[in-house]
Design an enzyme around this catalytic site. Structure first.
Site, PDB file in Angstrom:
ATOM      1  N   GLN A  86      -5.035  -1.727   9.408  1.00 20.09           N
ATOM      2  CA  GLN A  86      -4.784  -3.030   8.788  1.00 20.09           C
ATOM      3  C   GLN A  86      -5.390  -4.147   9.632  1.00 20.09           C
ATOM      4  O   GLN A  86      -5.083  -4.275  10.816  1.00 20.09           O
ATOM      5  CB  GLN A  86      -3.281  -3.249   8.607  1.00 20.09           C
ATOM      6  CG  GLN A  86      -2.918  -4.544   7.925  1.00 20.09           C
ATOM      7  CD  GLN A  86      -3.423  -4.617   6.488  1.00 20.09           C
ATOM      8  OE1 GLN A  86      -3.322  -3.665   5.723  1.00 20.09           O
ATOM      9  NE2 GLN A  86      -3.989  -5.748   6.127  1.00 20.09           N
ATOM     10  N   ASP A 100     -11.297   2.244   3.729  1.00 23.28           N
ATOM     11  CA  ASP A 100     -11.619   0.824   3.563  1.00 23.28           C
ATOM     12  C   ASP A 100     -13.104   0.621   3.264  1.00 23.28           C
ATOM     13  O   ASP A 100     -13.501  -0.434   2.766  1.00 23.28           O
ATOM     14  CB  ASP A 100     -11.250   0.035   4.834  1.00 23.28           C
ATOM     15  CG  ASP A 100      -9.954  -0.749   4.684  1.00 23.28           C
ATOM     16  OD1 ASP A 100      -9.553  -1.025   3.535  1.00 23.28           O
ATOM     17  OD2 ASP A 100      -9.350  -1.100   5.717  1.00 23.28           O
ATOM     18  N   LYS A 139       0.831  -1.211   0.000  1.00 24.86           N
ATOM     19  CA  LYS A 139       0.000   0.000   0.000  1.00 24.86           C
ATOM     20  C   LYS A 139       0.858   1.251   0.000  1.00 24.86           C
ATOM     21  O   LYS A 139       0.582   2.214  -0.717  1.00 24.86           O
ATOM     22  CB  LYS A 139      -0.955  -0.025   1.204  1.00 24.86           C
ATOM     23  CG  LYS A 139      -2.074  -1.049   1.047  1.00 24.86           C
ATOM     24  CD  LYS A 139      -2.787  -1.356   2.347  1.00 24.86           C
ATOM     25  CE  LYS A 139      -3.802  -2.480   2.136  1.00 24.86           C
ATOM     26  NZ  LYS A 139      -4.424  -2.951   3.388  1.00 24.86           N
TER      27      LYS A 139
END
Length: 285
Positions: A97, A120, A53
């Site tokens: 995460q 997200d 990422k």
């Protein structure tokens, strides 16, 4: 021969478009979109995902800020980090995460993230917008949104089609099922408790699979000419494989995503897309 739905090539195209857009936005606003990535603990897979990422942010021109804390962090400490990032004006996106260590309440952490910074797309507000089809107003979960972009790029029509979603996770199955419903597909959702899975998959014009069970879907479970989207990823004998028996299924279907190189690259591309979108929403652009 089946069309191979090349998510890797599509993701590269999206990233190139975003790179150009970010350059224009930086000139206009005076700063780049900024993503904060929170990594808890030392999980090797999570560390790899975070590095990928960060690398992609650099390629696109997005500023990436890494916040790494030990697995022993307390719930209150992590909550304080999220609250501080919500209040920080130069942070546009927040990504925690997953999975988090077991002693932490993941859903409570997700619920704390400001919905407009929730790149997200897992916050209940953004999930609600998925159900309502308010794509322009919210941030959509990256993996299902990436699948929808594949459908769009390859002109795969959903309206009036029988779509089967195998897997009903909050991250993929539920949002993708709703996205397909919003495109007027007739959607069945199957999962580990579904009896006679094959009876559903054989009826699917569009078959999406996200279970993490290697080669769950065999050729005799798929209708001739179907479109198959393999979202699963597992490592078997050192090799990366999906939920679909690719080599045999591809002989029967009209289009299929490979693993790797299908949906996976699209997930990170859509994370970049969401970060730029969050920046524009916050800047009123």
């Amino acid at each position: 021969m089946a069309t191979i739905l090349d998510g890797k090539a599509l993701a590269e195209r999206i990233k190139e478009e975003l790179k150009d857009e970010v350059a224009v936005l930086k000139e206009r606003v005076g700063r780049s979109p900024t993503l904060a990535v929170v990594l808890i603990g030392e999980d090797p897979a999570s560390q790899i995902y975070v590095r990928n990422k960060e690398k992609t942010c650099e390629e696109v021109g997005i500023t990436s800020i890494g916040i790494k804390k030990p697995a022993s962090i307390l719930q209150k400490e992590l909550e304080d980090i999220i609250i501080a990032l919500n209040d920080q004006e130069d942070i546009d996106g927040i990504l925690v995460q997953l999975p988090l260590p077991e002693h932490l309440d993941s859903q409570r952490i997700i619920n704390l993230i400001d919905p407009v910074k929730d790149v997200d797309g897992f916050h209940p507000v953004n999930m609600g917008k998925v159900v309502l089809g308010l794509f322009d107003e919210g941030l959509m979960p990256c993996t299902p949104y990436g699948v929808m972009k594949i459908f769009e790029a390859y002109s795969i029509e959903l309206q009036g089609k029988n779509a089967v979603m195998v897997g009903h996770s909050n991250i993929v199955g539920k949002p993708l099922a709703n996205m397909m419903i919003n495109k007027n597909a007739t959607v069945s959702v199957c999962h580990v408790y579904t009896e006679d899975l094959k009876s559903y998959t054989l009826k699917a014009d569009i078959l999406c699979v996200a279970t993490g069970v290697p080669h769950l879907i065999k050729a005799d479970m798929v209708k001739d000419g179907a479109v198959v989207i393999d979202i699963g990823i597992s490592r078997v004998n050192g090799k990366i494989v999906g939920d679909v028996d690719f080599e045999n299924v591809k002989k029967k279907v009209s289009a299929i995503t490979p693993v790797p190189g299908g949906v996976g690259p699209m997930t990170i591309a859509m994370l970049m897309y969401n970060t730029v979108k969050a920046f524009k929403l916050r800047e009123g652009i």
